[in-house]
Design a protein around this motif. Sequence first.
Motif, short mmCIF file in Angstrom:
data_model
loop_
_atom_site.label_atom_id
_atom_site.label_comp_id
_atom_site.label_asym_id
_atom_site.label_seq_id
_atom_site.Cartn_x
_atom_site.Cartn_y
_atom_site.Cartn_z
N GLY A 178 0.85 -1.20 -0.03
CA GLY A 178 0.00 -0.04 -0.09
C GLY A 178 0.72 1.23 0.01
N LYS A 179 2.12 1.08 0.12
CA LYS A 179 3.24 2.28 0.24
C LYS A 179 4.09 2.45 -1.15
CE LYS A 179 3.53 4.33 3.74
NZ LYS A 179 2.56 5.39 4.11
N ALA A 180 4.35 1.26 -1.56
CA ALA A 180 5.29 1.34 -2.66
C ALA A 180 4.90 0.05 -3.37
CB ALA A 180 6.72 1.30 -2.35
N GLN A 181 5.12 0.29 -4.82
CA GLN A 181 4.90 -0.85 -5.84
C GLN A 181 6.06 -1.35 -6.37
OE1 GLN A 181 1.67 0.56 -8.53
NE2 GLN A 181 0.24 -0.82 -7.58
N PRO A 182 6.30 -2.51 -6.23
CA PRO A 182 7.84 -3.00 -7.01
C PRO A 182 7.68 -2.95 -8.28
CG PRO A 182 6.80 -4.61 -5.35
CD PRO A 182 5.82 -3.52 -5.45
N GLY A 183 6.49 -2.86 -9.01
CA GLY A 183 6.40 -2.79 -10.43
C GLY A 183 6.91 -1.47 -10.94
N ALA A 184 6.48 -0.20 -10.03
CA ALA A 184 6.99 1.06 -10.29
C ALA A 184 8.51 1.17 -10.00
CB ALA A 184 6.17 2.12 -9.66
N LEU A 185 9.19 0.35 -9.32
CA LEU A 185 10.50 0.54 -8.94
C LEU A 185 11.54 -0.33 -9.92
CD1 LEU A 185 10.29 -0.34 -5.16
CD2 LEU A 185 10.42 1.91 -6.07
N GLY A 186 10.87 -0.89 -10.84
CA GLY A 186 11.70 -1.53 -11.81
C GLY A 186 11.95 -3.13 -11.84
N VAL A 187 11.19 -3.73 -10.79
CA VAL A 187 11.44 -5.12 -10.80
C VAL A 187 10.86 -6.08 -11.73
CG1 VAL A 187 10.88 -6.92 -8.91
CG2 VAL A 187 11.34 -4.94 -8.02
N ASP A 188 11.73 -7.18 -12.05
CA ASP A 188 11.20 -8.18 -13.13
C ASP A 188 10.42 -9.05 -12.53
OD1 ASP A 188 12.26 -6.76 -15.56
OD2 ASP A 188 14.01 -6.93 -14.67
N ALA A 189 10.71 -9.79 -11.30
CA ALA A 189 10.21 -10.94 -10.58
C ALA A 189 10.55 -10.63 -9.22
CB ALA A 189 10.98 -11.91 -11.00
N MET A 190 9.21 -10.87 -8.37
CA MET A 190 9.20 -10.83 -7.02
C MET A 190 8.46 -11.96 -6.50
SD MET A 190 8.24 -7.87 -4.52
CE MET A 190 6.83 -8.03 -4.22
N HIS A 191 8.82 -12.48 -5.38
CA HIS A 191 8.17 -13.57 -4.47
C HIS A 191 7.41 -12.80 -3.36
CE1 HIS A 191 11.59 -14.17 -2.06
NE2 HIS A 191 10.60 -14.57 -1.06
N ILE A 192 6.16 -13.16 -3.09
CA ILE A 192 5.63 -12.67 -1.88
C ILE A 192 5.33 -13.78 -1.07
CG2 ILE A 192 3.59 -11.25 -1.17
CD1 ILE A 192 2.86 -10.66 -4.19
N ASN A 193 5.86 -13.50 0.04
CA ASN A 193 5.62 -14.87 1.19
C ASN A 193 4.14 -14.37 1.71
OD1 ASN A 193 8.59 -14.57 0.88
ND2 ASN A 193 8.72 -15.91 2.77
N LEU A 194 3.31 -15.02 1.12
CA LEU A 194 1.85 -15.05 1.60
C LEU A 194 1.75 -15.15 3.02
CD1 LEU A 194 -0.65 -16.41 -1.13
CD2 LEU A 194 0.15 -14.28 -0.88
N HIS A 195 2.67 -16.33 3.46
CA HIS A 195 2.53 -16.67 4.99
C HIS A 195 3.23 -15.92 5.97
CE1 HIS A 195 5.97 -18.38 2.77
NE2 HIS A 195 6.59 -18.38 3.60
N LYS A 196 3.67 -14.69 5.39
CA LYS A 196 4.24 -13.55 6.10
C LYS A 196 3.39 -12.29 6.09
CE LYS A 196 8.86 -13.26 6.08
NZ LYS A 196 10.15 -13.40 5.57
N THR A 197 3.24 -11.98 4.77
CA THR A 197 2.93 -10.70 4.57
C THR A 197 1.08 -10.63 5.06
OG1 THR A 197 4.17 -10.19 2.87
CG2 THR A 197 2.00 -8.91 2.93
N PHE A 198 0.60 -11.79 4.63
CA PHE A 198 -1.07 -11.83 4.73
C PHE A 198 -1.46 -12.69 5.64
CE2 PHE A 198 -0.02 -10.30 0.29
CZ PHE A 198 -0.36 -8.95 0.37
N SER A 199 -0.62 -12.95 6.78
CA SER A 199 -1.05 -14.06 7.76
C SER A 199 -0.65 -15.55 7.47
CB SER A 199 -2.15 -13.55 8.58
OG SER A 199 -3.29 -14.19 7.89
N THR A 200 -1.36 -16.20 8.28
CA THR A 200 -1.21 -17.75 8.06
C THR A 200 -0.19 -18.21 8.97
OG1 THR A 200 -1.65 -18.13 5.91
CG2 THR A 200 0.09 -19.57 6.74
N PRO A 201 -0.35 -19.24 9.85
CA PRO A 201 0.43 -19.94 10.76
C PRO A 201 1.63 -20.03 9.93
CG PRO A 201 -1.48 -20.72 11.01
CD PRO A 201 -1.79 -20.16 9.54
#
Length: 515
Positions: A277-300
């Motif tokens: 919600g603060k910065a978009q990797p796409g706007a920073l020039g990133v080509d590929a990025m993983h998102i740890n759903l189990h960290k960023t969006f909760s999950t045990p």
Amino acid sequence: MLNTQGRPTQAGEIAAIEPATFTGNRGLDIEEALLFEIGRADATGVDIDNPTPFASRLGAHERKGPIGLPGLTEPEALRHYVRLSRKNYSIDGGIYPLGSCTMKHNPRLNEKMARLPGFADIHPLQPFSTVQGALELIETLARALIAMTGMSAIAMSPKAGAHGELCGMMAIKAAIAARGEAGTRNVVLVPDSAHGTNPATAALIGLSVRAVPAGEDGIVSAAGVKAALGPDVAAIMLTNPNTCGLFESEIVAIAEAVHAAGAYFYCDGANFNAIVGKAQPGALGVDAMHINLHKTFSTPHGGGGPGAGPVVLSERLAPFAPTPFVTRDGNSRRLQEHAQGSQSFGRLSAFHGQMGMFVRALAFIWSHGADGLKQASEDAVLSANYIRASLEDLMSSPYGDKPCMHEALFDDRWLKDSGITTLDFAKAMIDEGYHPMTVYFPLVVHGAMLIEPTESESKASLDLFIMTLRDLALRALRGERETFLSAPNLAPRRRLDETRAARQPVLKWTKPAPA
Ligand SMILES: Cc1ncc(COP(=O)(O)O)c(C=O)c1O
């Protein structure tokens, strides 16, 4: 030497402190023996008739004697596992300040949604017509992640952050091969502060690693990257926010330099929770990025799983994404193995990801809304800075007193000459009822202590944590060495020989010889 259960202490285990009790228990902290120690051959949880004799076809392979499994009644078995489960320290029990791991509250709503039979009880090989809702959820989550990151495409199947790295780097490798440069571009730039999975991923797919040092300020400079770039470089793997809890402020210039040199920019997005919600990797020039759903969006999160590490891809890398894709024909969705114009590197894993993680992530995203997600990022950063600012007069920070992102990093210079190490300090936290922070990571910081409070903690919870750490720090600075060197003093087990446990784990129970 005997421990409180009257059993001889294992080598490396220090006997629990007195007073010993008759049972070996310490109040409601129950000593739990192994199933093999409490089970008996004549007990069972079920009552079934003996089988009628039949002719065995096993011949010489037939078992000669009992296999020695422990027998327990149902209550005995149940109590064993419930008591074991109580030994877990968990985010439901208290603050879990493990830096780099983002141990945050899992809203019960997410858990409830993930347990809906339509998501929890389906099988990956069911006909598509029977899993339309699940496919719609995957597609909806995919769209939300693309929108949040400002990227073009997404691969949903990676099952963890490290698996996501593998996915993104395989897409990069496929893109380089498609350009006819497979033989010449085989170096990956990795900052020396990177998570160990980054160089491991590069090595796993046959690329070699060139280290890029971070500056005195903990930041990777564009100049440093430019100096390391060359026609042999396939990609850079850069973590942002980085493992020192700092935002890579030269990221745009780094992306431009990497692209100008014909390489790709892989961003390790494990710390995305600090910037949603603060910065978009796409706007920073990133080509590929993983998102740890189990960290960023909760999950045990813990114990090696379960996880989900979807990878967002730039337009340039989108054609190389792994199969399958969720596609739509009218209102009907299916998983498609081949797509028109795709140069996919193929399947990454057997099925399409972790359904439970997908449901939890979407529930987290929808229940927070855009404003809530942004606030969660801001609160995570605020909590970390509150801790940093509240401790910095006692504990030293490697990069001065400048603000951090979602985790506060300290080093061990403040313990110099005290005879107390980072490990001793962390162990003393256990006596105070806290799970220690991450220690000795990132490797670039001597005696690192990395604290990630997340947005979950209330101010009261943070204040108690801070006061506890201040008290411990003052005791360390006053020279109360003994308290630390023997810590944890109040835990059921004291310090174990962790090296021996890792190198020579005892994984097999051996029946003791009759006395
Ligand atoms: C910066 C960073 N990169 C990669 C990973 C690997 O993620 P996973 O444990 O899901 O494989 C982690 C894990 O915490 C991490 O902190």
